[in-house]
Design an enzyme around this catalytic site. Sequence first.
Site, PDB file in Angstrom:
ATOM      1  N   ASP A  34       0.891  -0.922   0.082  1.00  0.00           N
ATOM      2  CA  ASP A  34      -0.138  -0.124   0.070  1.00  0.00           C
ATOM      3  C   ASP A  34       0.890   1.176  -0.315  1.00  0.00           C
ATOM      4  OD1 ASP A  34      -2.122   1.676   0.455  1.00  0.00           O
ATOM      5  OD2 ASP A  34      -3.196   0.285   1.323  1.00  0.00           O
ATOM      6  N   ILE A  35       0.221   2.376   0.054  1.00  0.00           N
ATOM      7  CA  ILE A  35       1.014   3.724  -0.062  1.00  0.00           C
ATOM      8  C   ILE A  35       1.410   4.040   1.336  1.00  0.00           C
ATOM      9  CG2 ILE A  35       0.712   4.850  -2.313  1.00  0.00           C
ATOM     10  CD1 ILE A  35      -1.753   6.231  -0.915  1.00  0.00           C
ATOM     11  N   ASP A  50       2.984   2.099  -4.932  1.00  0.00           N
ATOM     12  CA  ASP A  50       2.091   2.927  -5.351  1.00  0.00           C
ATOM     13  C   ASP A  50       1.750   2.489  -6.672  1.00  0.00           C
ATOM     14  OD1 ASP A  50       0.815   5.052  -6.656  1.00  0.00           O
ATOM     15  OD2 ASP A  50       2.141   6.472  -6.043  1.00  0.00           O
ATOM     16  N   TYR A 140     -16.083   7.227 -10.330  1.00  0.00           N
ATOM     17  CA  TYR A 140     -15.823   5.728  -9.562  1.00  0.00           C
ATOM     18  C   TYR A 140     -16.418   4.700 -10.411  1.00  0.00           C
ATOM     19  CZ  TYR A 140     -15.750   2.034  -6.210  1.00  0.00           C
ATOM     20  OH  TYR A 140     -15.549   0.785  -5.436  1.00  0.00           O
ATOM     21  N   LYS A 144     -14.594   1.780 -12.874  1.00  0.00           N
ATOM     22  CA  LYS A 144     -14.823   0.176 -12.568  1.00  0.00           C
ATOM     23  C   LYS A 144     -15.222  -0.340 -13.809  1.00  0.00           C
ATOM     24  CE  LYS A 144     -13.496  -0.304  -8.282  1.00  0.00           C
ATOM     25  NZ  LYS A 144     -12.386  -1.314  -7.961  1.00  0.00           N
ATOM     26  N   ILE A 170     -20.131  -3.145   1.730  1.00  0.00           N
ATOM     27  CA  ILE A 170     -19.510  -3.980   2.574  1.00  0.00           C
ATOM     28  C   ILE A 170     -19.675  -3.600   4.066  1.00  0.00           C
ATOM     29  CG2 ILE A 170     -17.596  -5.680   3.030  1.00  0.00           C
ATOM     30  CD1 ILE A 170     -16.715  -5.298   0.133  1.00  0.00           C
TER      31      ILE A 170
END
Length: 325
Positions: A34-35, A50, A140, A144, A170
């Site tokens: 992860d960053i 990244d 977004y 996707k 979720i």
Amino acid sequence: MVTILITGSSGQIGSDLIPALVRKYGKSSVIASDITFSDRDYDVEKIRLDVTKKEDIETVIKEKSVTDIFHLGAILSASAEKHPYEAFFVNGNGTLNVMEAAAKYSVNRIIIPSSIAVFGNDIAKERVKPMDSTHPTTMYGITKVLSELLAQYYTSTYGISVRGMRFPGIISYETPPMAGTTDYAVDMFIHAVNHENYKCYLKPDTPLPMMYFPDAIDALVKIFEAEERSLRYRMEYNVSAFTFTPSELYSLIKEYYPDFSVEYEPDYRQNIAESWPHSLDYFDAVKDWGYSPRFSLNDTVKDMIVNLERIRKENDMKKTLTQNP
Ligand code: SER
């Protein structure tokens, strides 16, 4: 023997997925990237990565002999609407970079979560099917849909098996709400457990499909392990477990906390939520790779409250210990 790289491992899905993959494949088979990393101390190798930097992804795949990738690094819907250019850069280019790097080093499988956000206002909102049209109104959603198309392209052109499913909201107690539109639900639970009232950014009668996180993790592991020949789609499988509105969730939580109150002050996220389906038809996921959600809405509410209460007590105890060492 698999070596699994997870991108975006500190996000909502990653934090729940790592323990499940470690249980199945052993901790030496899982690399978290992860960053930045959260305080949670996963006992697996962690690499700062990244996804907008293709060469860095290539280096990790090559040096660690990565066989499979769970590509979870993405900006969620509410942040993406605030920063659409950055969202396209991270979600769109990031996904392209992961696929390109994976193709170069012959990675076997890439698992990518898609979202209910691929759908837009041109379809009936109930029991939406995998092949219903995907004309999203949000950045977004656009990223996707792009990922779903890239999944087909890289699978057919380079022979990597790119797989995934469209997740609804979720619900999880493991990670704090993280800039998704559906995150009001988790936030409502957290406020109730902390005896605080909640201001909801969606209207009380906004239905959205949802699921509890163990079912989401189980779905990811199942599609990862599915036989290639059983897959009819790449990332277009729908999954979900139930639908509720903010006022329905409020009523269920109020049964446990009678003094809890919610005010409604809809903002820009209302438009996002209204562009999404109310419910999904997930029968193809059941048929093709055995998707089988175990948690009903009532089970979810009960389990969330039990676990958030446990976490609150643990935090209170830690605070007392730091104040009176
Ligand atoms: N839970 C996500 C969001 O709200 C939807 O994929 O951004």
